[in-house]
Design a protein around this motif. Structure first.
Motif, PDB file in Angstrom:
ATOM      1  N   ILE A  94      -9.645  -4.655  -3.798  1.00 47.09           N
ATOM      2  CA  ILE A  94      -9.006  -5.471  -2.893  1.00 47.09           C
ATOM      3  C   ILE A  94      -7.529  -4.389  -2.323  1.00 47.09           C
ATOM      4  O   ILE A  94      -7.526  -3.976  -1.385  1.00 47.09           O
ATOM      5  N   ALA A  95      -7.100  -3.955  -3.323  1.00 46.23           N
ATOM      6  CA  ALA A  95      -5.763  -3.600  -2.933  1.00 46.23           C
ATOM      7  C   ALA A  95      -6.290  -2.262  -2.524  1.00 46.23           C
ATOM      8  O   ALA A  95      -5.109  -1.611  -1.353  1.00 46.23           O
ATOM      9  N   GLU A  96      -7.414  -1.356  -3.397  1.00 46.35           N
ATOM     10  CA  GLU A  96      -7.745   0.168  -3.399  1.00 46.35           C
ATOM     11  C   GLU A  96      -8.292  -0.080  -1.213  1.00 46.35           C
ATOM     12  O   GLU A  96      -7.824   0.751  -0.840  1.00 46.35           O
ATOM     13  N   MET A  97      -8.894  -1.584  -1.685  1.00 47.16           N
ATOM     14  CA  MET A  97      -9.669  -1.142  -0.341  1.00 47.16           C
ATOM     15  C   MET A  97      -8.599  -1.505   0.909  1.00 47.16           C
ATOM     16  O   MET A  97      -8.534  -0.433   2.235  1.00 47.16           O
ATOM     17  N   ALA A  98      -7.306  -1.673   0.592  1.00 45.94           N
ATOM     18  CA  ALA A  98      -6.128  -2.547   1.976  1.00 45.94           C
ATOM     19  C   ALA A  98      -5.452  -1.083   2.457  1.00 45.94           C
ATOM     20  O   ALA A  98      -5.204  -1.001   3.238  1.00 45.94           O
TER      21      ALA A  98
END
Length: 223
Positions: free
Chosen positions: A40-44
């Motif tokens: 999720i952090a990578e996607m954000a």
């Protein structure tokens, strides 16, 4: 984690309305809610790129959905049913007003003509005084007048949410524009815009078990 936004995203994705920024915004919102999933952090973090790769963003999105245990519908009708069910639940828990919610259900249908929306079209006919002067009667009028409009709409909302959550194969073709025998399962495709609510079944011969599924109480037999 609230799945409301995810359900709407899935609906918009299968209707070709989703942008790369919507995926990234979804991930950013989850981070703000405290989601600690590394993907999720990578996607954000794609938000910091000038031109994020749309395929890579969607790949991360589907990976995150899988790890979060979120079901990704594969067809428009299923995504529409999920969105309908979610909207009904928002109406029932007070997050969305009754009439606003009904309007949202019609907007989700987007004039696709899905048979499952027939009860809401019958309500619209009642509200718009349609069919008062022709040979057909208003399907919903008798029940609305007996129960009161608000009570009727709330019952319809609860029932519709439950019907949308059923597997598609659990309902007869063209439901609820069909007659269905609650004893043997026989389906009879004849006019449903009639005052008649039940009839003898031509399949098993049982009296009054062939139900006109346009009526609220008859649809309860499917749940």
């Amino acid at each position: 984690m609230r799945s409301d936004t995810f359900v709407e995203l899935m609906y918009r994705r299968l209707h070709g309305e989703l942008q790369t920024a919507d995926y990234i915004g979804w991930a950013d919102a989850l981070l703000e809610q405290g989601c600690m999933l590394p993907e999720i952090a990578e996607m954000a973090s794609f938000a910091f790129e000038q031109a994020p790769d749309a395929r890579e963003v969607e790949r991360y999105f589907l990976l995150c959905a899988q790890q979060l245990g979120l079901r990704v519908p594969q067809d428009e009708y299923q995504a529409t049913r999920d969105h309908w069910a979610q909207t009904c639940e928002q109406i029932l828990d007070g997050r969305v007003g009754l009439d606003d919610g009904v309007a949202r259900l019609h907007a989700i249908d987007n004039d696709c003509g899905y048979h499952l929306m027939l009860p809401w079209n019958d309500l619209s006919d009642y509200d718009g005084a349609v069919h008062w002067h022709d040979q057909r009667r208003q399907i919903a009028a008798e029940d609305i007048n007996r129960l009161g409009r608000e009570a009727y709409v709330r019952l319809l909302t609860r029932q519709f949410a439950a019907l949308c959550r059923l597997p598609q194969a659990a309902l007869p073709a063209c439901f609820p524009d069909v007659w269905h025998c609650i004893a043997c399962g026989h389906e009879h495709h004849r006019a449903t815009d009639t005052a008649q609510r039940a009839a003898p079944c031509p399949g098993c011969g049982a009296p009054d078990t062939l139900k006109n599924m346009r009526y609220l109480e008859n649809r309860q037999y499917m749940l």
